[in-house]
Motif scaffolding. Structure first.
Motif, PDB file in Angstrom:
ATOM      1  N   GLU A  17       0.824  -1.194   0.000  1.00  0.00           N
ATOM      2  CA  GLU A  17       0.000   0.000   0.000  1.00  0.00           C
ATOM      3  C   GLU A  17       0.860   1.248   0.000  1.00  0.00           C
ATOM      4  N   GLY A  18       0.250   2.313  -0.517  1.00  0.00           N
ATOM      5  CA  GLY A  18       0.890   3.620  -0.513  1.00  0.00           C
ATOM      6  C   GLY A  18      -0.110   4.663  -0.092  1.00  0.00           C
ATOM      7  N   GLU A  19       0.122   5.869  -0.498  1.00  0.00           N
ATOM      8  CA  GLU A  19      -0.748   6.974  -0.127  1.00  0.00           C
ATOM      9  C   GLU A  19      -2.056   6.880  -0.897  1.00  0.00           C
ATOM     10  N   LEU A  24      -2.617  -2.549  -3.427  1.00  0.00           N
ATOM     11  CA  LEU A  24      -2.651  -3.567  -4.477  1.00  0.00           C
ATOM     12  C   LEU A  24      -3.406  -4.802  -3.998  1.00  0.00           C
ATOM     13  N   ALA A  25      -3.866  -5.607  -4.957  1.00  0.00           N
ATOM     14  CA  ALA A  25      -4.449  -6.903  -4.621  1.00  0.00           C
ATOM     15  C   ALA A  25      -3.398  -7.745  -3.901  1.00  0.00           C
ATOM     16  N   PRO A  26      -3.790  -8.557  -2.909  1.00  0.00           N
ATOM     17  CA  PRO A  26      -2.813  -9.343  -2.153  1.00  0.00           C
ATOM     18  C   PRO A  26      -1.996 -10.267  -3.069  1.00  0.00           C
ATOM     19  N   ALA A  27      -0.729 -10.441  -2.719  1.00  0.00           N
ATOM     20  CA  ALA A  27       0.195 -11.250  -3.516  1.00  0.00           C
ATOM     21  C   ALA A  27       0.505 -12.560  -2.808  1.00  0.00           C
ATOM     22  N   GLY A  68       8.372   5.000 -10.913  1.00  0.00           N
ATOM     23  CA  GLY A  68       8.454   3.558 -11.104  1.00  0.00           C
ATOM     24  C   GLY A  68       7.108   2.895 -10.946  1.00  0.00           C
ATOM     25  N   TYR A  69       7.140   1.618 -10.501  1.00  0.00           N
ATOM     26  CA  TYR A  69       5.918   0.826 -10.355  1.00  0.00           C
ATOM     27  C   TYR A  69       6.000  -0.035  -9.102  1.00  0.00           C
ATOM     28  N   ALA A  70       4.844  -0.310  -8.530  1.00  0.00           N
ATOM     29  CA  ALA A  70       4.685  -1.366  -7.528  1.00  0.00           C
ATOM     30  C   ALA A  70       3.810  -2.434  -8.161  1.00  0.00           C
ATOM     31  N   ILE A  71       4.243  -3.697  -8.076  1.00  0.00           N
ATOM     32  CA  ILE A  71       3.575  -4.773  -8.803  1.00  0.00           C
ATOM     33  C   ILE A  71       3.340  -5.954  -7.867  1.00  0.00           C
ATOM     34  N   SER A  72       2.141  -6.504  -7.904  1.00  0.00           N
ATOM     35  CA  SER A  72       1.747  -7.650  -7.086  1.00  0.00           C
ATOM     36  C   SER A  72       1.628  -8.886  -7.964  1.00  0.00           C
ATOM     37  N   ASN A 106      -0.954  -7.173 -11.033  1.00  0.00           N
ATOM     38  CA  ASN A 106      -1.532  -5.908 -10.595  1.00  0.00           C
ATOM     39  C   ASN A 106      -0.424  -4.895 -10.360  1.00  0.00           C
ATOM     40  N   ARG A 107      -0.561  -3.722 -10.987  1.00  0.00           N
ATOM     41  CA  ARG A 107       0.505  -2.740 -10.852  1.00  0.00           C
ATOM     42  C   ARG A 107      -0.042  -1.361 -10.538  1.00  0.00           C
ATOM     43  N   ARG A 108       0.825  -0.561  -9.903  1.00  0.00           N
ATOM     44  CA  ARG A 108       0.504   0.810  -9.561  1.00  0.00           C
ATOM     45  C   ARG A 108       1.659   1.699  -9.979  1.00  0.00           C
ATOM     46  N   ARG A 109       1.354   2.705 -10.767  1.00  0.00           N
ATOM     47  CA  ARG A 109       2.370   3.668 -11.187  1.00  0.00           C
ATOM     48  C   ARG A 109       2.776   4.524  -9.990  1.00  0.00           C
ATOM     49  N   LEU A 110       4.077   4.716  -9.801  1.00  0.00           N
ATOM     50  CA  LEU A 110       4.598   5.497  -8.694  1.00  0.00           C
ATOM     51  C   LEU A 110       5.252   6.769  -9.217  1.00  0.00           C
ATOM     52  N   GLU A 111       4.829   7.890  -8.699  1.00  0.00           N
ATOM     53  CA  GLU A 111       5.472   9.160  -8.993  1.00  0.00           C
ATOM     54  C   GLU A 111       6.469   9.458  -7.880  1.00  0.00           C
ATOM     55  N   SER A 112       7.680   9.779  -8.268  1.00  0.00           N
ATOM     56  CA  SER A 112       8.748   9.992  -7.294  1.00  0.00           C
ATOM     57  C   SER A 112       8.577  11.342  -6.574  1.00  0.00           C
TER      58      SER A 112
END
Length: 275
Positions: A127-129, A133-136, A231-235, A239-245
């Motif tokens: 999780e982020g702000e 993501l769906a559980p891995a 970058g990305y967080a991926i489960s 399932n992926r989430r785009r990350l802004e630095s």
């Protein structure tokens, strides 16, 4: 009440769909069997979305580990029996020749009021702000916009608030013991026996690497990504989430594990099949 059985066959796999038909026929009037929509189309019977199987007494996944992970993501509230049509089969412990007999036996036990036998397997939440993501089942990966020369990102790793490592890297991978044999292994991470309560943290092509870390399952891993491209967080690779630095991703064991039904596979025999 008759047990409810969901059956999911690997898409485009004639062998998987034929086995699904055999299981439906074998359980007959002893269970209320439903198949996924794609299999239903092939077998000329009504199918349901895999997510609708979450309340079933048992879901049978026929295929490789990818099919199993898909079923776990969509219907992880139900015990899952994995039938192995792949090469290794860490998640799918039942051979195709034993599938019908195994399902029939589990249905018989459930009709007698017994719970579906199996083992509980941890999943990871990331999780982020304002997002999660769906559980891995296998792993969560945080990596730069692209891998290789000119890619990657600066990623700091904290374990329970304490700094473990910081480096420019293609990414960082947090795996369950179940997932230690998957992406983690290909990135040089350690094998962890599935019965061990642990998390594995593995850097991916870091410029200042630390050895892979095995920590207890109650740990919270914090991955802080910086760099101009994000970058990305991926489960589980899906399932992926785009990350802004800059971005912070928190990874820990999820509150909702899955149950892998049926007999336990032989971990060491499965290892022998790895290339």
């Amino acid at each position: 009440m008759d047990p409810s059985i969901g059956i999911v066959a690997q898409r485009g796999n004639d062998r998987a769909q034929a086995l699904a038909a055999s299981i439906v026929e074998a359980v007959g009037a002893d269970a209320r069997a439903v198949v996924d929509e794609e299999t239903g189309h092939v077998l000329d019977r009504k199918g349901v979305p895999v997510a609708a199987m979450a309340d079933c007494d048992l879901v049978v996944s026929i295929g490789g580990d990818g099919t199993f992970l898909f079923v776990a993501r969509e219907a992880g509230g139900a015990p899952i029996l994995g039938v192995n049509l792949g090469e290794v089969g860490f998640l799918n412990a039942v051979a195709p020749d034993d599938a019908v007999e195994t399902v029939v036996s589990l249905v018989a036990d459930r009709r007698q009021g017994e719970p579906i036998a199996g083992r509980t397997v941890d999943r990871l939440r990331a999780e982020g702000e304002g997002w999660e993501l769906a559980p891995a089942v296998n792993e969560v990966v945080v990596h730069g916009r692209r891998r290789g020369h000119g890619g990657g990102a600066e990623i700091e790793i904290r374990v329970d608030g304490e700094r473990y490592a910081e480096s420019h890297a293609d990414g960082v991978l947090v795996a369950t013991p179940t997932g230690s044999t998957a992406y983690n292994l290909s990135e040089g991470g350690p094998l962890v026996r599935p019965s061990v309560g642990a998390l594995v943290v593995t850097q991916m092509c870091a410029t200042e690497p630390m050895p892979p870390l095995v920590t207890d399952a109650e740990s919270e891993i914090e991955l802080r990504l910086t760099g101009p491209e994000g970058g990305y967080a991926i489960s589980d690779g899906r399932n992926r989430r785009r990350l802004e630095s800059p971005a912070t991703v928190r990874v820990a064991v999820a509150d909702d594990p899955i149950v892998i039904a049926g007999p336990r596979g032989n971990f060491f025999e499965a290892l022998e099949k790895l290339e």
